[in-house]
Design a protein around this motif. Structure first.
Motif, PDB file in Angstrom:
ATOM      1  N   ASP A  80       0.831  -1.203   0.000  1.00  0.00           N
ATOM      2  CA  ASP A  80       0.000   0.000   0.000  1.00  0.00           C
ATOM      3  C   ASP A  80       0.865   1.253   0.000  1.00  0.00           C
ATOM      4  O   ASP A  80       0.571   2.222  -0.713  1.00  0.00           O
ATOM      5  CB  ASP A  80      -0.939   0.008   1.204  1.00  0.00           C
ATOM      6  N   ASN A  81       1.928   1.252   0.802  1.00  0.00           N
ATOM      7  CA  ASN A  81       2.822   2.405   0.839  1.00  0.00           C
ATOM      8  C   ASN A  81       3.512   2.624  -0.501  1.00  0.00           C
ATOM      9  O   ASN A  81       3.676   3.764  -0.946  1.00  0.00           O
ATOM     10  CB  ASN A  81       3.865   2.249   1.944  1.00  0.00           C
ATOM     11  N   ASP A  83       2.314   1.711  -3.414  1.00  0.00           N
ATOM     12  CA  ASP A  83       1.283   2.196  -4.332  1.00  0.00           C
ATOM     13  C   ASP A  83       1.015   3.678  -4.117  1.00  0.00           C
ATOM     14  O   ASP A  83       0.814   4.429  -5.075  1.00  0.00           O
ATOM     15  CB  ASP A  83      -0.016   1.396  -4.165  1.00  0.00           C
ATOM     16  N   LYS A  84       1.004   4.122  -2.862  1.00  0.00           N
ATOM     17  CA  LYS A  84       0.800   5.548  -2.576  1.00  0.00           C
ATOM     18  C   LYS A  84       1.959   6.375  -3.119  1.00  0.00           C
ATOM     19  O   LYS A  84       1.759   7.467  -3.632  1.00  0.00           O
ATOM     20  CB  LYS A  84       0.670   5.773  -1.068  1.00  0.00           C
ATOM     21  N   GLY A  87       1.874   6.086  -7.074  1.00  0.00           N
ATOM     22  CA  GLY A  87       0.616   6.489  -7.694  1.00  0.00           C
ATOM     23  C   GLY A  87       0.748   7.721  -8.549  1.00  0.00           C
ATOM     24  O   GLY A  87       0.345   7.729  -9.714  1.00  0.00           O
TER      25      GLY A  87
END
Length: 93
Positions: A80-81, A83-84, A87
């Motif tokens: 998730d990190n 991807d953030k 992004g």
């Protein structure tokens, strides 16, 4: 559909089955299958007992027996990190 068991494909299983039938005879085949089934059940029960003993011992001594869940959570957090972080880079292409 491809059948595979312990790196043995369908044709090899068929040849092994033919050899077993020729060596022991067709009338002994159900008895052999029952014996193999019983042996596999005993192995499965033994592994379940070992897992249960390990989990009971870990919980008795206060050890965390949900290590896999914790690792998966950490991996998902890292994904998730990433991807953030990536992004905006992906959107600018």
């Amino acid at each position: 559909m491809k059948i595979s068991f312990l790196f043995i494909g369908g044709p090899e299983i068929f040849v092994i089955l033919l050899i077993v039938i020729m060596f022991f005879g067709a009338d002994k085949l159900p008895e052999i299958a029952r014996g193999l089934g019983k042996g596999m059940r005993q192995v499965r029960d033994a592994t379940n007992d070992i897992k249960r003993e390990i989990n009971e011992s870990a919980s008795k001594h206060g050890l965390d027996n949900n290590i896999v869940e914790d690792i998966n959570k950490e991996v998902n957090d890292v994904k998730d990190n990433i991807d953030k972080l990536t992004g905006p880079i992906k959107r600018n292409r």
